[in-house]
Enzyme design. Structure first.
Site, PDB file in Angstrom:
ATOM      1  N   ASN A 183       0.839  -1.192   0.000  1.00 41.26           N
ATOM      2  CA  ASN A 183       0.000   0.000   0.000  1.00 41.26           C
ATOM      3  C   ASN A 183       0.877   1.247   0.000  1.00 41.26           C
ATOM      4  O   ASN A 183       2.023   1.199   0.449  1.00 41.26           O
ATOM      5  CB  ASN A 183      -0.910  -0.010   1.232  1.00 41.26           C
ATOM      6  CG  ASN A 183      -2.108  -0.909   1.043  1.00 41.26           C
ATOM      7  OD1 ASN A 183      -2.678  -0.964  -0.035  1.00 41.26           O
ATOM      8  ND2 ASN A 183      -2.484  -1.638   2.080  1.00 41.26           N
ATOM      9  N   CYS A 239      -5.333  -7.098  -3.468  1.00 38.69           N
ATOM     10  CA  CYS A 239      -5.876  -6.804  -2.148  1.00 38.69           C
ATOM     11  C   CYS A 239      -6.810  -7.957  -1.796  1.00 38.69           C
ATOM     12  O   CYS A 239      -6.988  -8.898  -2.565  1.00 38.69           O
ATOM     13  CB  CYS A 239      -6.612  -5.470  -2.186  1.00 38.69           C
ATOM     14  SG  CYS A 239      -7.161  -4.838  -0.591  1.00 38.69           S
ATOM     15  N   HIS A 240      -7.416  -7.889  -0.633  1.00 36.74           N
ATOM     16  CA  HIS A 240      -8.364  -8.927  -0.212  1.00 36.74           C
ATOM     17  C   HIS A 240      -9.734  -8.331   0.098  1.00 36.74           C
ATOM     18  O   HIS A 240     -10.589  -8.986   0.662  1.00 36.74           O
ATOM     19  CB  HIS A 240      -7.826  -9.646   1.030  1.00 36.74           C
ATOM     20  CG  HIS A 240      -7.267  -8.679   2.010  1.00 36.74           C
ATOM     21  ND1 HIS A 240      -5.918  -8.523   2.189  1.00 36.74           N
ATOM     22  CD2 HIS A 240      -7.864  -7.762   2.780  1.00 36.74           C
ATOM     23  CE1 HIS A 240      -5.707  -7.546   3.047  1.00 36.74           C
ATOM     24  NE2 HIS A 240      -6.873  -7.062   3.417  1.00 36.74           N
ATOM     25  N   HIS A 282      -9.768  -0.292  -2.363  1.00 33.64           N
ATOM     26  CA  HIS A 282     -10.336   0.160  -1.094  1.00 33.64           C
ATOM     27  C   HIS A 282     -11.582   1.017  -1.284  1.00 33.64           C
ATOM     28  O   HIS A 282     -12.201   1.427  -0.306  1.00 33.64           O
ATOM     29  CB  HIS A 282      -9.315   0.917  -0.233  1.00 33.64           C
ATOM     30  CG  HIS A 282      -8.316   0.014   0.416  1.00 33.64           C
ATOM     31  ND1 HIS A 282      -7.414   0.479   1.349  1.00 33.64           N
ATOM     32  CD2 HIS A 282      -8.061  -1.311   0.278  1.00 33.64           C
ATOM     33  CE1 HIS A 282      -6.645  -0.533   1.759  1.00 33.64           C
ATOM     34  NE2 HIS A 282      -7.030  -1.629   1.114  1.00 33.64           N
TER      35      HIS A 282
END
Length: 471
Positions: free
Chosen positions: A155, A175-176, A205
């Protein structure tokens, strides 16, 4: 994103392998795929004291299961990259001391970031202090592994991935959030996850669950009904459902990550129509509505979750030991996409992941061409192939653009050396602009530039600023 022909025993290099929690979990994921057990895993970190325990745990795991996997460890970046087929980036530059500046300096000015790693002053400076390392990796890679597939887990995802691609590295950022959020929604709606289908897109995000189905049933009406019943800002977090599945780094160590509070994401859905793929703590940082003052913040997020405090208190060896025992008992992949991508590249087995990639060819047609977007991607032996989404609902694209503005200006600062773009990126952050005047924002950014001076690209250090850049 690549047409490289992969060998049966690939060299998989992890840069930042001594990191907190995640790199060893990634090693377990890789070993979960039979086709990858003949690989060479080259673990690289500049901190031998952090790298050693991870490498030893990896060797213990390989020996326990009787695999032929070769584990190499090195502090030499160029040697780690030499001949690599896949390179995974998992580091942040500066560690806890630099992260402290990211959160504590903005708090002096009234900017309270629960995480501070995506946009905002924390995200901008986490990126800028990593730029020199990214540039050095890219320079070496172009010489010693020009056809390698790059996977970025660092990040701020959008800024880092955009910059790496601009340096000529074919990089997908992972990402998750999508996996975690859709699992949380299935639990909330009491629907088996393997019966759920979904479509998500946006930016990292701040992507959106555009469709949520169980067979032919649209689950959105039920989701809105359930969340409406629970949407009472200030209500105890423990009364609400689920977390967002954030298992990276410190978040994995914090099993009570969110305490179930989803007031922020519910409020966003109520106004803009769709559920966001990052937790309410994170989501509250990317918009101007929820962190105006301590009272408002507590109303929407009764139970504070502070990523910096969790990182500062982390027990590295304890986490590695616990993970090792779990993976010895059951070697199964996590929800992360990284090893799945490598398996598809090596075997040709198709898979679908949600990846962060440049918006080339207008994958999302109402976001800027220089944005880094998160979209479904097909993966097979030909590489990572992003799919076209078309237009997002206009209100979602409008929200995304407020964050894209910050990201693209920060990347521009890194590419051009124009420090004014740093001031502009921070000033355009939605939370910062809701709290500070332009003069206050400049003062805060100047203080952050000074605090991070030694880790910034030379042209962005305060001594290199053009006349009139301060004050």
């Amino acid at each position: 994103m690549t047409t490289k022909t992969f060998v049966a025993s690939p060299k998989i290099t992890i840069i930042g392998a001594g990191g907190y929690v995640f790199p060893f979990r990634l090693i377990g994921d890789i070993l979960s795929f039979p086709a990858l057990r003949d690989a060479t895993l080259c673990l690289m970190d500049v901190r031998p004291e952090k790298l050693g325990p991870v490498a030893q745990a990896a060797r213990d795991l390989v020996a326990h299961h009787g695999f032929a996997t070769r584990i190499d460890e090195t502090t030499d970046r160029r040697a780690a990259l030499e001949g690599a087929d896949v390179v995974v980036i998992t580091f942040q530059v500066g560690g806890i001391p630099s992260y402290r500046h990211d959160v504590e300096i903005p708090r002096k000015y009234g900017i309270d970031q629960a995480v501070g790693d995506t946009v905002g002053p924390g995200g901008v400076f986490r990126f800028l202090r990593s730029v020199s390392a990214y540039a050095e990796i890219a320079a070496d890679a172009r010489e010693v592994c020009p056809d390698a597939a790059f996977i970025n887990y660092a990040n701020p995802m959008a800024m880092a991935t955009a910059y790496l691609n601009a340096q000529g590295l074919r990089t997908v950022g992972l990402c998750h959030s999508v996996q975690g959020t859709t699992r949380m929604l299935a639990r909330t709606l009491e629907v088996p996850y393997d019966e759920v289908s979904y479509r998500c897109a946006g930016i990292n995000h701040q992507a959106w669950v555009l469709e949520l189905f169980r067979g032919q049933e649209d689950l959105y009406p039920r989701l809105r009904e359930v969340m409406a019943q629970r949407h009472r800002p200030g209500r105890a977090a423990a009364d609400l459902a689920g977390d967002d599945g954030d298992h990276s780094e410190a978040a994995e160590a914090a099993s009570t990550y969110e305490g179930g509070n989803e007031q922020v994401r519910t409020s966003i859905m109520n106004t803009f129509g769709y559920f966001q793929t990052e937790s309410s703590h994170h989501a509250s940082e990317y918009v101007p509505y929820f962190r105006k003052d301590p009272e408002t913040t507590k109303e929407y997020i009764p139970e504070r979750w502070d990523y910096f405090e969790i990182c500062a208190a982390h027990d590295d060896q304890g986490d590695i030991d616990a993970q090792l025992e779990r993976l010895k008992a059951e070697l199964a992949p996590s929800v992360e996409y990284g090893a799945q991508i490598v398996n598809s590249l090596v075997t040709g087995t198709p898979s679908v992941v949600h990846g962060n990639v440049p918006n080339r060819g207008a994958l999302i047609t109402n976001l800027p061409a220089d944005a880094c977007v998160e979209v479904p991607c097909l993966v097979d032996a030909r590489g990572v192939q992003p799919t076209s989404i078309g237009d997002l609902p206009p209100q979602l694209a409008a929200l995304n653009r407020t964050n894209v503005n910050v990201q693209t200006l920060a990347v521009r600062a890194a590419l051009t050396g124009d420090v004014e773009n740093v001031f502009q990126a921070v000033a355009l952050d939605p939370l910062t602009s809701a709290q500070l005047t332009l003069e206050q924002s400049r003062a805060m950014t100047t203080e952050l530039l000074e605090a991070h001076r030694d880790l910034l690209p030379v042209e962005l250090r305060p001594s290199a600023q053009p006349r009139g850049a301060e004050g």
